[in-house]
Design an enzyme around this catalytic site. Structure first.
Site, PDB file in Angstrom:
ATOM      1  N   CYS A   2      40.255  17.582   7.373  1.00  0.00           N
ATOM      2  CA  CYS A   2      41.070  16.798   6.469  1.00  0.00           C
ATOM      3  C   CYS A   2      42.388  17.523   6.288  1.00  0.00           C
ATOM      4  O   CYS A   2      42.556  18.663   6.715  1.00  0.00           O
ATOM      5  CB  CYS A   2      40.382  16.722   5.115  1.00  0.00           C
ATOM      6  SG  CYS A   2      38.675  16.185   5.231  1.00  0.00           S
ATOM      7  N   ARG A  27      45.084  14.576  10.745  1.00  0.00           N
ATOM      8  CA  ARG A  27      43.820  15.284  10.517  1.00  0.00           C
ATOM      9  C   ARG A  27      42.694  14.351  10.080  1.00  0.00           C
ATOM     10  O   ARG A  27      41.551  14.787   9.936  1.00  0.00           O
ATOM     11  CB  ARG A  27      44.016  16.335   9.419  1.00  0.00           C
ATOM     12  CG  ARG A  27      44.826  17.504   9.888  1.00  0.00           C
ATOM     13  CD  ARG A  27      45.248  18.367   8.723  1.00  0.00           C
ATOM     14  NE  ARG A  27      45.796  19.596   9.217  1.00  0.00           N
ATOM     15  CZ  ARG A  27      45.135  20.763   9.243  1.00  0.00           C
ATOM     16  NH1 ARG A  27      43.931  20.853   8.765  1.00  0.00           N
ATOM     17  NH2 ARG A  27      45.715  21.829   9.737  1.00  0.00           N
ATOM     18  N   TRP A  74      38.843  13.031   6.844  1.00  0.00           N
ATOM     19  CA  TRP A  74      38.014  12.649   7.989  1.00  0.00           C
ATOM     20  C   TRP A  74      36.591  12.960   7.553  1.00  0.00           C
ATOM     21  O   TRP A  74      36.249  14.114   7.299  1.00  0.00           O
ATOM     22  CB  TRP A  74      38.404  13.459   9.224  1.00  0.00           C
ATOM     23  CG  TRP A  74      37.650  13.050  10.452  1.00  0.00           C
ATOM     24  CD1 TRP A  74      37.907  11.969  11.239  1.00  0.00           C
ATOM     25  CD2 TRP A  74      36.522  13.707  11.033  1.00  0.00           C
ATOM     26  NE1 TRP A  74      36.998  11.908  12.273  1.00  0.00           N
ATOM     27  CE2 TRP A  74      36.143  12.960  12.173  1.00  0.00           C
ATOM     28  CE3 TRP A  74      35.785  14.845  10.712  1.00  0.00           C
ATOM     29  CZ2 TRP A  74      35.073  13.315  12.984  1.00  0.00           C
ATOM     30  CZ3 TRP A  74      34.706  15.202  11.521  1.00  0.00           C
ATOM     31  CH2 TRP A  74      34.367  14.439  12.647  1.00  0.00           C
ATOM     32  N   ASN A  98      39.360  21.022   2.771  1.00  0.00           N
ATOM     33  CA  ASN A  98      39.251  20.824   4.212  1.00  0.00           C
ATOM     34  C   ASN A  98      38.217  21.814   4.712  1.00  0.00           C
ATOM     35  O   ASN A  98      38.358  23.012   4.479  1.00  0.00           O
ATOM     36  CB  ASN A  98      40.609  21.094   4.883  1.00  0.00           C
ATOM     37  CG  ASN A  98      40.479  21.146   6.395  1.00  0.00           C
ATOM     38  OD1 ASN A  98      39.680  20.415   6.979  1.00  0.00           O
ATOM     39  ND2 ASN A  98      41.249  22.013   7.026  1.00  0.00           N
ATOM     40  N   GLY A  99      37.176  21.307   5.401  1.00  0.00           N
ATOM     41  CA  GLY A  99      36.160  22.219   5.916  1.00  0.00           C
ATOM     42  C   GLY A  99      34.772  21.730   5.546  1.00  0.00           C
ATOM     43  O   GLY A  99      34.588  20.564   5.183  1.00  0.00           O
ATOM     44  N   GLU A 475      38.658  13.039  32.268  1.00  0.00           N
ATOM     45  CA  GLU A 475      39.727  12.733  31.318  1.00  0.00           C
ATOM     46  C   GLU A 475      39.987  11.220  31.271  1.00  0.00           C
ATOM     47  O   GLU A 475      40.198  10.653  30.190  1.00  0.00           O
ATOM     48  CB  GLU A 475      40.995  13.519  31.706  1.00  0.00           C
ATOM     49  CG  GLU A 475      42.291  13.112  31.013  1.00  0.00           C
ATOM     50  CD  GLU A 475      42.286  13.292  29.491  1.00  0.00           C
ATOM     51  OE1 GLU A 475      41.310  13.812  28.931  1.00  0.00           O
ATOM     52  OE2 GLU A 475      43.280  12.858  28.873  1.00  0.00           O
ATOM     53  N   LYS A 479      39.700   9.007  27.869  1.00  0.00           N
ATOM     54  CA  LYS A 479      40.785   8.165  27.335  1.00  0.00           C
ATOM     55  C   LYS A 479      40.272   6.765  27.060  1.00  0.00           C
ATOM     56  O   LYS A 479      40.536   6.193  26.015  1.00  0.00           O
ATOM     57  CB  LYS A 479      41.967   8.061  28.325  1.00  0.00           C
ATOM     58  CG  LYS A 479      42.879   9.238  28.452  1.00  0.00           C
ATOM     59  CD  LYS A 479      43.811   9.458  27.289  1.00  0.00           C
ATOM     60  CE  LYS A 479      43.193  10.380  26.266  1.00  0.00           C
ATOM     61  NZ  LYS A 479      43.289  11.796  26.475  1.00  0.00           N
ATOM     62  N   GLU A 482      37.784   6.641  24.067  1.00  0.00           N
ATOM     63  CA  GLU A 482      38.438   6.936  22.790  1.00  0.00           C
ATOM     64  C   GLU A 482      39.132   5.723  22.189  1.00  0.00           C
ATOM     65  O   GLU A 482      39.032   5.484  21.003  1.00  0.00           O
ATOM     66  CB  GLU A 482      39.536   7.987  23.037  1.00  0.00           C
ATOM     67  CG  GLU A 482      39.196   9.359  22.613  1.00  0.00           C
ATOM     68  CD  GLU A 482      40.390  10.296  22.705  1.00  0.00           C
ATOM     69  OE1 GLU A 482      41.133  10.261  23.703  1.00  0.00           O
ATOM     70  OE2 GLU A 482      40.575  11.073  21.769  1.00  0.00           O
ATOM     71  N   HIS A 498      23.043  11.497  42.926  1.00  0.00           N
ATOM     72  CA  HIS A 498      21.967  12.315  42.359  1.00  0.00           C
ATOM     73  C   HIS A 498      21.479  11.759  41.017  1.00  0.00           C
ATOM     74  O   HIS A 498      20.857  12.486  40.243  1.00  0.00           O
ATOM     75  CB  HIS A 498      22.437  13.762  42.208  1.00  0.00           C
ATOM     76  CG  HIS A 498      22.745  14.399  43.531  1.00  0.00           C
ATOM     77  ND1 HIS A 498      21.771  14.753  44.429  1.00  0.00           N
ATOM     78  CD2 HIS A 498      23.934  14.686  44.122  1.00  0.00           C
ATOM     79  CE1 HIS A 498      22.338  15.259  45.515  1.00  0.00           C
ATOM     80  NE2 HIS A 498      23.652  15.225  45.349  1.00  0.00           N
ATOM     81  N   LYS A 598      43.416  13.333  14.930  1.00  0.00           N
ATOM     82  CA  LYS A 598      44.231  14.006  15.943  1.00  0.00           C
ATOM     83  C   LYS A 598      43.847  15.465  16.079  1.00  0.00           C
ATOM     84  O   LYS A 598      43.859  16.020  17.169  1.00  0.00           O
ATOM     85  CB  LYS A 598      45.707  13.861  15.551  1.00  0.00           C
ATOM     86  CG  LYS A 598      46.682  14.491  16.522  1.00  0.00           C
ATOM     87  CD  LYS A 598      46.790  13.679  17.787  1.00  0.00           C
ATOM     88  CE  LYS A 598      47.690  14.326  18.813  1.00  0.00           C
ATOM     89  NZ  LYS A 598      47.282  13.917  20.175  1.00  0.00           N
TER      90      LYS A 598
HETATM   91  O1  M6R Z   1      44.569  19.905  19.455  1.00  0.00           O
HETATM   92  P1  M6R Z   1      43.625  20.198  20.579  1.00  0.00           P
HETATM   93  O2  M6R Z   1      44.275  20.110  21.928  1.00  0.00           O
HETATM   94  O3  M6R Z   1      42.883  21.490  20.399  1.00  0.00           O
HETATM   95  O4  M6R Z   1      42.549  19.046  20.519  1.00  0.00           O
HETATM   96  C1  M6R Z   1      41.442  19.062  21.364  1.00  0.00           C
HETATM   97  C2  M6R Z   1      40.738  17.736  21.346  1.00  0.00           C
HETATM   98  O5  M6R Z   1      40.289  17.429  20.058  1.00  0.00           O
HETATM   99  C3  M6R Z   1      41.652  16.620  21.838  1.00  0.00           C
HETATM  100  O6  M6R Z   1      42.133  16.871  23.119  1.00  0.00           O
HETATM  101  C4  M6R Z   1      40.899  15.276  21.852  1.00  0.00           C
HETATM  102  O7  M6R Z   1      39.889  15.308  22.807  1.00  0.00           O
HETATM  103  C5  M6R Z   1      41.893  14.150  22.106  1.00  0.00           C
HETATM  104  N1  M6R Z   1      41.712  13.138  21.115  1.00  0.00           N
HETATM  105  C6  M6R Z   1      41.764  13.542  23.447  1.00  0.00           C
HETATM  106  O8  M6R Z   1      42.607  12.475  23.657  1.00  0.00           O
END
Ligand code: M6R
Length: 603
Positions: A2, A27, A74, A98-99, A475, A479, A482, A498, A598
């Protein structure tokens, strides 16, 4: 995880708190709230969902006061409801957190009989503090006694009824900054939150707590001793960027990639040689590189593993941060540990860095936020220079993480005598061609937009790749899931047979990322295995690959030719655009997809 903020000001704080929270929304955005003290009276407003809901609430039901704390959430403990939104209040105490408080069940059991309103771990903090005050402690004493009982990771700000000039701030495991104004003081999860308010920042250290008043901050260390913490003047924080005419930040950030990549290339090379924007780096005595990161950043590391191995002959491990630390891996003093994080605040990556500190020969980080915790705790922090990334789905940061990693692999290659200066210059020339190639790939956007309609109908999508295109497939799948919420998996092309091939039928699109490289024929064979099971193959390749692939593919996207070793950087673009347009077809919240944040600042 958060975002938290606190202000002891001379003006009404509600709008200042909301502005600061906007800068912390990366956050989390499940709920938001603020509490203020006005003429000694503590009050709060909270709203479920994005910050805009809190702003609307404050229009109809304003909150006066020149002292206040705020929070954007969050959800960890308890659903995103108003009752679970911060600030949490018990009697005369309000708390933002936060935590995670790991012993909250024990604490809550000990507090049984008290009127709990929420399912959160945070409310136990407020209740415990209030109980200490009922027993006769002052707000300061009660907060310190409360901190002593908490286990886990936290950054906290306490506000008290009857105290117009006091915030108690504390940090253990989660970062917290104190901002110094002119007769005003601030508290924030990071310097970005406080950017427009002040450039004078003191970072609390592990276990610190502070009594913050308008006159300044009295900081104590974990043992209660007065502590002198440096006040830094930080570079002006970039203002909240706009969408530059794009519908979403993610689209803007995808289209910015040629420019931000050029910035990184210029900063990391000169006259055919790798240079660093700051610091020195010598890999000649390094016998192993260990890279640790989360999510997209970990896929950048997984791609870079191919580069370190092929260009520098260096053994290389890639670990997901949340696994690395608890596995307790042996770390050789002859190794270089490299931590990659866009935000520089990811709790798992930070914890992994702390595990490696004192064991690895050198702690390097690659970050987008130079003032971040990971940057500050590294021997050398290398900036990716991508500019502020707002979209939760990381795009341009991934591109520039790859750019910096590619330069480090080339540098290591030269220093270890694995490549000569001519080869170094050739590789840098290949990288220098990339911004123009990215522009060509971006020109495929309308084509990709048209073709994603069918993808949006799928329940499941597979991504395949070989060599460095394998992590790129991972990746691409990340994407898509997500932001479109479609189930997607990435596999190494050769691994499909496999097991995962059992998933393939005519309803499952299979995106194959395959430049015409040395392994292309093998990938074509794997594609044939998919086609034989009625799988719908979307082949992304270059003109030669398209010619050689044979019949039967559902659709082909023809990309520019590139040195295959750097192909993941180019093929990131169609992967990002596929996810983006599929999400548009599905009507999801592209920049702030559900359940995500984020920056992930809890373990
Ligand atoms: O800020 P960071 O690069 O450490 O974040 C790592 C991941 O949380 C971040 O890359 C996450 O997987 C993204 N939402 C991917 O798009």
């Amino acid at each position: 995880m958060c975002g938290i903020v606190g202000v002891l000001g001379h003006h009404e704080v509600a709008p200042i708190l909301v502005e600061a929270l906007k800068r912390l929304e990366y956050r989390g955005y499940d709920s938001a709230g603020i509490a203020t003290v006005e003429d000694g009276r503590l009050d709060r407003r909270r709203a479920v969902g994005k910050l805009v809901n809190l702003s609307d609430l404050l229009v109809h039901d304003p909150l006066a006061g020149k002292s206040g704390i705020g929070h954007t959430r969050w959800a960890t403990h308890g659903a995103p409801t108003e009752a679970n939104a911060h600030p949490h209040r018990a009697g005369r105490v309000a708390v933002v957190h936060n935590g995670i408080i790991e012993n909250f069940r024990e604490l809550r059991a000990d507090l049984s009989g008290r009127p709990f309103e929420s399912e959160t771990d945070t409310e136990t903090i407020a209740q415990l503090c209030e109980r200490h005050m009922e027993a006769g402690m002052s707000p300061r004493e009660a907060a310190v006694a409360t901190l002593g009982a908490l286990e886990g990771a936290f950054a906290l700000a306490f506000l008290f009824e009857g105290e117009n000039d006091l915030i108690v701030a504390a940090r253990k495991g989660s970062p917290l900054a104190i901002g110094h104004g002119d007769g005003e003081m601030y508290v924030g999860s990071d310097a970005i939150a406080l950017g427009p308010l002040t450039d004078r920042i003191t970072y609390l250290e592990e276990g610190d707590y502070a009594f913050v008043t308008r006159d300044g901050a009295e900081i104590h260390d974990a043992r209660g001793r007065l502590a002198n913490r440096e006040m830094r003047t930080i570079a002006p924080q970039a203002a909240q960027v706009d969408k530059a005419g794009h519908r979403h930040f993610m689209a803007k950030e995808i289209f910015e990639q040629p420019v931000v990549l050029s910035t990184a290339l210029a900063a990391y090379s000169s006259a055919g040689q790798v240079t660093l924007p700051e610091g020195d780096l010598d890999f000649s005595n390094t016998d192993r590189v260990t890279m640790v990161a989360c999510g997209t950043a970990s896929y950048a590391c997984a791609i870079a593993k191919y580069w370190f191995e092929q260009l520098a002959g260096l053994p290389c491990d890639v670990d997901i941060a949340s696994e690395y630390r608890y596995r307790e891996p042996p770390v050789s003093p002859a190794s270089t540990a490299l931590f990659v994080s866009q935000s520089g605040e990811t709790a798992d990556t930070l914890a992994a860095l702390r595990y490696a500190r004192g064991k690895a020969g050198r702690i390097l980080s690659i970050v987008n936020v130079p003032e971040s915790s990971i940057a500050r705790e590294s021997d050398l922090a290398l900036p990716i220079l991508a500019g502020v990334e707002v979209g939760v789905a990381s795009t341009k940061a991934f591109m520039n993480q790859l750019a910096v990693l590619a330069h480090l692999a080339i540098l290591a290659g030269r220093q270890k005598g694995h490549i000569d200066p001519t080869r170094e210059a050739e590789l840098l020339a290949d990288l220098a061609r990339l911004p123009a190639l990215l522009n060509q790939a971006l020109a495929l956007d309308p084509k990709i937009a048209k073709r994603t309609g069918k993808l949006a109908e799928a329940r499941s999508v597979l991504f395949l790749g070989r060599g460095p295109m394998y992590p790129m497939a991972l990746e691409g799948a990340l994407k898509l899931k997500e932001i479109s919420y479609i189930h997607a998996e990435g596999y190494a092309s050769g691994e499909l047979k496999h097991g995962p091939i059992a998933l393939v039928d005519k309803t499952v699109p299979v995106v194959v990322l395959a430049p015409r490289d040395a392994l292309f024929d093998k990938t074509v064979s794997n594609m044939q295995e998919v086609l034989a099971r009625e799988g719908r193959v979307w082949l992304i390749t270059d003109a030669t690959g398209a010619q050689e692939a044979g019949d039967g593919v559902w659709q082909t996207l023809v990309m520019p030719e590139i040195n295959p070793i750097f192909a993941p950087m180019l093929y990131a673009v169609p992967a990002q655009l596929i996810a983006y347009h599929t999400a548009l077809h599905k009507g999801t919240d592209v920049d702030q997809p559900r359940n995500l944040a984020k920056s992930v600042t809890v373990e």
